[in-house]
Design an enzyme around this catalytic site. Structure first.
Site, PDB file in Angstrom:
ATOM      1  N   PRO B 358      -5.390   5.427   2.126  1.00 25.12           N
ATOM      2  CA  PRO B 358      -6.039   5.720   3.407  1.00 25.12           C
ATOM      3  C   PRO B 358      -7.514   5.327   3.342  1.00 25.12           C
ATOM      4  O   PRO B 358      -8.153   5.507   2.316  1.00 25.12           O
ATOM      5  CB  PRO B 358      -5.895   7.234   3.551  1.00 25.12           C
ATOM      6  CG  PRO B 358      -4.921   7.659   2.522  1.00 25.12           C
ATOM      7  CD  PRO B 358      -4.929   6.640   1.444  1.00 25.12           C
ATOM      8  N   GLY B 359      -8.008   4.756   4.422  1.00 24.30           N
ATOM      9  CA  GLY B 359      -9.444   4.501   4.515  1.00 24.30           C
ATOM     10  C   GLY B 359      -9.916   3.273   3.781  1.00 24.30           C
ATOM     11  O   GLY B 359     -11.108   3.072   3.606  1.00 24.30           O
ATOM     12  N   SER B 679       4.820   4.011 -16.892  1.00 22.55           N
ATOM     13  CA  SER B 679       3.542   3.534 -17.416  1.00 22.55           C
ATOM     14  C   SER B 679       2.891   4.511 -18.377  1.00 22.55           C
ATOM     15  O   SER B 679       1.890   4.190 -19.003  1.00 22.55           O
ATOM     16  CB  SER B 679       2.579   3.223 -16.262  1.00 22.55           C
ATOM     17  OG  SER B 679       2.191   4.403 -15.648  1.00 22.55           O
ATOM     18  N   LYS B 722      -6.334   2.208 -11.703  1.00 19.61           N
ATOM     19  CA  LYS B 722      -6.389   3.007 -12.932  1.00 19.61           C
ATOM     20  C   LYS B 722      -7.728   2.803 -13.641  1.00 19.61           C
ATOM     21  O   LYS B 722      -8.344   3.750 -14.132  1.00 19.61           O
ATOM     22  CB  LYS B 722      -5.230   2.624 -13.851  1.00 19.61           C
ATOM     23  CG  LYS B 722      -3.889   3.140 -13.342  1.00 19.61           C
ATOM     24  CD  LYS B 722      -2.753   2.621 -14.197  1.00 19.61           C
ATOM     25  CE  LYS B 722      -1.428   3.225 -13.717  1.00 19.61           C
ATOM     26  NZ  LYS B 722      -0.293   2.668 -14.457  1.00 19.61           N
TER      27      LYS B 722
END
Lengths: 100, 774
Positions: B358-359, B679, B722
């Site tokens: 979002p954003g 992961s 990450k």
């Protein structure tokens, strides 16, 4: 002169030249009313005072009218004053009179 | 009479005046008044004094609140009423003046003297008297509908005295207390007659007006009826002469519009058929409105109307650069897309789909593309949409049927080649009413959307000129076939530096403009922005950052509203006052990691995050316990890690009895958040090695990567997010799969310089880099 509080009902009838005015005037002392005449008019006025009471009474309802009464009765003739007389009995006033 | 006889019970009355010679019924309710009546009845003659209150709202009036002239009245009749009040019949006997009121008893008593009524005589009185009687007759004629209408002359004949006439009229007219009292207090018959003459005049005037108004209202009603009749006649005449009714005129307008609208042949045929039908329908029929609305849609739809293509790649680039900071790769990709489109407008390239948290600017990129292409922009939010009919429309046979969102959007824009942004395609729902994703496939497939069929329209509409752009937060929930039709462009989160730059260029000026101040009036230095980004937001995009900046600007704007003129620069130490206490603290490195704890990196919808993996040895236990809401894939990779270590125990120098006699427990906080994916393989393996060898993991090193049973480290996704998360947490060494090295190109230069990347292809390399050997 205050106006009368009520007008008593009256019957008028005649018999052999004599006229009678009968008026329902219960509870009135003879001292408390007067009869007058003038021409063909007869005037009866007075007061009915409630003398059967004391301060401990509480009225529930009232229909008898007290205070001053007055009744003017017009007759079809001029009244002869000297013939006028009355009798009060059993709460009824009976006036006898004759034509002048 | 002596003074003692002149003391009688006093009865105050409201809103009326009792005149001498007049008889009047009265209901008495006030306790003091009831007591006055009861005491009056205990006298020989049953009379009392009646006087009117000046103000009827007062419950227990004082002497000055009563008029001083009243009436001595005879109680002719009395009865008790059910609600504890008493009903009286009173006759006024004579006018009295109240000298003194005695308040000592439970009822009022009045000391009074008689004021005889006037008896003056003159010609004027005679004239006025006649005039008043004349007026009364006139009034009676006007009032014929009231209860005393018609009997007033009779009533007036029953007495002769002018004053009695006046008193009688008082009770008939709508006079207020003051007016009546004036009559009662009159000093001469002349004055009383004059007053009454005036009142009657007024009353007659008012009644006359009332009647005029009533007559006018009646006239209006008949006027309306007349107009209705005339209209009906007009319609008949028009029919006779072959002229048009309003409905026919309406249809004529529709027909003209239809001729101008340049519909394609099939649409024209349908439109003409519907128009014929409309002419035969009465305008009151429900079908009339429906058909009318349908025809309007046919006419308004831009069958052939499009905006001119404007495809200057340089200008497009400029617009994208002006609207968005950085995002170079994405802008390149968009320009490529546009370039192909320019070379061959007929090629139906894939639909662009922006994916990111979002954003991060997905929607505004869409708007920028529309601007660059010079197309109309329309946004359709698909979030929570679960009914196919929302997209494709309802058949017209249903009540309240409407065209679908796509057709509505095109109608609204008025051109057949707008840019339609399908927001939140990943949040499409589906249920028994159909699958909107399937409808989307038809809409987005260039091979099919030439003949898009909307159920309401019931005609094919060409959507091939529409430029579709989609956005999504995640790809996982998008159906595969739909995904195949789209070209995915990922917008990963922004770095701190990028956010500061975005804030300076776009967010701060925008917020200051919003409060209508010149941009230079409020200065927010970089260190303040950095503090806001670090401690008041945690997001991949800049939406929350903009909200916080808005809060700062708002609070500062108060000073300007108070009259401040010189510019303000926000200081770092003011921040806590403005935004409150810090919301987030950057994930602090655990200063001393105990054995069995390693640092992993996770990818979430809101960007990246740092997580710690903890493992402990359970003496005399057995097996492997996994907690922390782990998904199947993550559990399996934990088992793979365990198996690899056990199988290589000798090479790694681990005593076998250590795991023969104990169980293991691996936990991944925070326990309430579901986690999945392969992961974390290297992180789990590192945690176990640290536990068994009793050597700590380095506390400045984060790691990510999938592992195989043979110890190979495989690449994973979300590297950029990450890395940014690790950097935010202050971790400066990151172990990554070698195969992910290409992803490092996406990182900003300052990030690459700051962080040491250790690229590995085997677990042994991970252990060597992660375990602290001191």
């Amino acid at each position: 002169m205050s106006i009368p509080g009520w007008e008593p009902p009256a019957d008028i009838f005649h018999s052999g030249g004599k006229w009678f005015v009968k008026m329902e005037l219960a509870g009135i002392y003879p001292d408390d009313f007067s009869i007058a005449h003038s021409g063909n008019k007869l005037l009866i006025h007075g007061r009915r005072k409630d003398r059967i009471h004391n301060k401990n009474l509480l009225y529930h309802s009232m229909e008898i009218i007290y205070s001053r009464f007055e009744r003017v009765i017009e007759l079809p003739f001029v009244i002869d004053g000297s013939s006028l007389c009355w009798v009060y009995r059993d709460g009824m006033l009976l006036i006898k009179l004759e034509q002048a | 009479m002596n003074s003692n006889e002149n003391l009688l019970p006093l009865l105050p009355i409201k809103e009326m005046v009792l005149f001498p010679h007049m008889q009047h019924p009265l209901v008495v309710g006030r306790p003091r008044s009831i007591a006055a009546v009861e005491n009056a009845l205990l006298s020989e003659e049953k009379t009392l004094i009646v006087v009117t209150q000046k103000d009827s709202s007062i419950e227990n009036p004082q002497q000055e609140e009563l008029y001083s002239i009243g009436t001595r009245a005879l109680v002719r009749k009395m009865e008790r009423l059910p609600n504890n009040s008493i009903g009286l019949s009173l006759r006024g006997l004579e006018r009295v003046k109240i000298k003194n009121v005695d308040f000592t008893e439970e009822y009022l008593q009045a000391n009074f003297s008689v004021v005889p009524l006037p008896t003056d005589e003159s010609d004027e009185i005679e004239a006025l008297h006649r005039q008043v009687l004349e007026q009364a007759t006139q009034l009676d004629a006007l009032m014929s509908d009231r209860w005393f209408g018609g009997i007033l002359p009779q009533l007036l004949q029953s007495v002769e005295e002018p004053l009695d006439h006046v008193f009688l009229l008082c009770s008939v007219l709508n006079l207020d207390v003051k007016q009546q009292q004036d009559i009662l207090e009159t000093s001469s018959r002349l004055q009383a007659l004059k007053l009454m003459h005036e009142y009657l005049n007024h009353e007659i005037l008012i009644l006359g007006m009332q009647q005029d108004i009533a007559k006018q209202a009646a006239a209006n009603v008949t006027q309306e009826q007349r107009q209705y009749m005339l209209r009906r006649q007009l319609e008949e005449i028009q029919k006779e002469l072959g002229e048009k009714t309003p409905e026919q005129a309406e249809i004529e307008i529709l027909r003209n519009k239809l001729n101008e609208a340049k519909l394609p042949a099939p649409a024209k045929k349908v439109a003409n058929k519907e128009l014929e039908r409309l002419q035969r329908l009465p305008s009151a029929a429900q079908d009339y409105q429906l058909t009318y609305a349908y025809l309007e849609l046919l006419i308004e739809l831009p069958w052939k109307k499009s905006t001119k293509h404007k495809l200057d790649l340089n200008e497009a680039r400029q617009i994208l650069d002006a609207d968005h900071f950085d995002l170079e790769k994405i802008k390149d990709r968009i320009i490529e897309h546009l370039a192909i489109y320019k070379l061959n407008p007929k090629t139906r390239g894939a639909i662009l789909c922006f994916v990111g948290g979002p954003g991060v600017g997905k929607t505004s990129l869409g708007a920028s593309i529309a601007k660059a292409l010079g197309r109309e922009f329309e946004r359709i939010s698909l979030g929570g949409l679960h009914d196919e009919a929302e997209l494709r429309g309802h058949r017209r046979t249903y009540i309240g049927a409407m065209p679908g969102r796509i057709i509505q959007a095109i109608r609204r824009r008025g051109v057949n080649n707008p840019l339609i942004m399908l927001d939140e395609v990943d949040k499409l729902g589906h249920d028994y009413r159909g699958d909107p994703a399937a409808a989307l496939m038809e809409i987005l497939d260039p091979a099919q959307n030439v003949n898009f069929h909307d159920n309401y329209l019931d005609l094919d509409f060409d959507l091939s000129k529409v430029f579709f752009v989609a956005t999504a937060n995640t790809l996982e929930t998008i159906p595969r076939p739909l995904l195949d039709r789209m070209e995915i462009i990922r917008l990963s989160g922004y770095t701190e530096e990028e956010k500061i730059e975005i804030a300076k260029r776009y967010l701060v000026p925008r917020q200051i403009k919003d409060v209508n101040l010149p941009v230079e009036k409020i200065g927010i230095p970089d260190d303040v922005l950095q503090e806001v980004i670090r401690h008041y937001t945690r997001e991949a995009g800049v939406r929350e950052l903009e909200r916080q900046i808005a809060a700062i600007v708002r609070k500062t704007a108060v000073e300007f509203a108070d009259g401040r003129k010189e510019p303000v620069t926000i200081q770092l130490n003011q921040l806590a006052n403005i935004l409150g206490a810090e919301r987030f603290s950057v994930e602090k490195m655990r200063q001393n990691l105990s054995t069995g704890v390693s640092i992993g990196l996770a990818w979430t919808e809101a960007g990246g995050d740092v997580l710690f993996i903890e493992s402990v040895l359970i003496p005399n236990g057995s097996g492997l316990t996994l907690t922390g809401q782990l998904g199947d894939v993550m559990k399996e990779s934990a088992q793979a890690a365990q198996s690899y270590i056990w199988s290589r125990a000798d090479a790694l120098g681990i005593p076998a009895e250590k795991f023969n006699n104990s169980g293991f427990h691996i936990h991944v906080p925070a326990g309430a958040i579901p986690k999945d994916g392969p992961s974390a393989g290297v992180t789990i393996a590192t945690s176990l090695i640290s536990l068994i060898t009793e050597k700590r993991v380095r506390n400045d090193t984060a790691m990510t990567g999938e592992i195989t049973l043979s110890g190979l480290v495989l690449p994973v996704g979300g590297i950029k997010e990450k890395v940014l998360a690790a950097r935010r947490a202050g971790l400066l060494r990151i172990i990554l799969p070698k195969a992910n090295s290409k992803d490092l190109d996406e990182l900003a230069d300052e990030v690459r310089q700051e962080i040491e990347f250790i690229l590995v292809s085997h677990l042994d390399e991970v252990f060597a880099a992660a375990i602290d050997n001191q």
